[in-house]
Motif scaffolding. Sequence first.
Motif, PDB file in Angstrom:
ATOM      1  N   ASN A 188      -3.848  -2.036   5.483  1.00  0.00           N
ATOM      2  CA  ASN A 188      -3.800  -1.602   6.870  1.00  0.00           C
ATOM      3  C   ASN A 188      -2.819  -2.477   7.644  1.00  0.00           C
ATOM      4  N   LYS A 189      -1.772  -1.866   8.199  1.00  0.00           N
ATOM      5  CA  LYS A 189      -0.721  -2.606   8.901  1.00  0.00           C
ATOM      6  C   LYS A 189      -1.263  -3.316  10.138  1.00  0.00           C
ATOM      7  N   GLU A 190      -2.144  -2.665  10.882  1.00  0.00           N
ATOM      8  CA  GLU A 190      -2.691  -3.276  12.092  1.00  0.00           C
ATOM      9  C   GLU A 190      -3.528  -4.507  11.748  1.00  0.00           C
ATOM     10  N   LYS A 191      -4.297  -4.418  10.666  1.00  0.00           N
ATOM     11  CA  LYS A 191      -5.071  -5.583  10.244  1.00  0.00           C
ATOM     12  C   LYS A 191      -4.154  -6.721   9.806  1.00  0.00           C
ATOM     13  N   GLU A 234     -10.619  -2.510   0.902  1.00  0.00           N
ATOM     14  CA  GLU A 234      -9.298  -2.008   0.523  1.00  0.00           C
ATOM     15  C   GLU A 234      -8.474  -3.044  -0.244  1.00  0.00           C
TER      16      GLU A 234
END
Length: 370
Positions: free
Chosen positions: A259-262, A333
């Motif tokens: 996840n890019k935001e994470k 993930e």
Amino acid sequence: MDVGNIFHMTGGSGSTSYANNSSFQMKASDTVKHITVETIEQLYLQLESFPKTIGIADMGCSSGRNSLPEIKTIVESVEEIGRRLLAEPPDEFSVYLNDLPSNDFYSVFKALPDFIRQLREERNGRCPSIFIAGCPGSFYGRLLPKNSMHFVYSSYCLHWLSKVPPSLCNEKGESLNKGNLYISESSPPAVSLAYFLQFQDDFSTFLRSRSKELVCKGRMLLILLGRVDQDNHVDRGNSFLWELLSRSLTILASQGKLNKEKLDCYHAHFYAPSKCELEDQVRREGSFVLDRFKIYQLEKTCNGTNYRSYGFGVAMTVRAAQEVMLRHHFGLEVDGILDTLFEIYGNMVDEEMAKEEIEPFTFLLVLWKL
């Protein structure tokens, strides 16, 4: 889960199968063994009367194979110094092995019978009583009774912070250091300040806690990573390795595997202090005299290890400290990509080493309690 309870990681986390990647720690221990012996001798000479029971603590023992050889070195040093000075050796050693509750203490305890048996065999059965106990908890706080320790040892632990500096995020929860895991060339000044302030608070707490537990004139020997440039936090030995890990994570995020935001708000709980910062904090806390300060660059080799290259050895060492953090931050993930992540990372380290040496600096401090 209380995030504060998982952030102080040591030289290896017992909650992962990579906790025994300790060859770099063992190499450092061997390099400074003579200083350990000299420190014990100074302690012996300064105490008015040497006690019958010696208290020893290994702060951040991990579940690897480093703690027991270090205990053996200390026991042998005390015995040798006693013989040389014609002094009566102690009858007992009280040893505390500290790490977080998640550490695999079982693997350490499982090795104890063979360890004690070997000591006795080497001494033809004449061996002092050695009582070894686990002491789970963060060393950024009190762990042991007052005035109970004579010697405290810590190897490659104190560069790990108790938590990621909270001021790395603004009021909206947005990262001030977006795109970076640690201090980098693109980081605003507020980022390096946030890391420094967290280190100040943590190291002061460590010193204050140990000052309560050590006897007067008790000794500490501390080994940690540091930086040699006081005014520049970005160095090839520490910050560049975090930059390579950031690049590795970014590759997986670009492939849709993370996840890019994470990733944008994932930060290292690490700080490489300078010599001046360490000296200043010891002086400010006021309980200890800094007796010795050494800077080392350990030989870079994968000889005598199971690593196929130096870069892969670095990757496994970083994985030992970061896997728990990655799982906590990214969730399920990350489970299927950890092997890929650290394969990419190890290859990157090797590629950079082929261009120019990556040279982390190891600091050694010897302190005694006033």
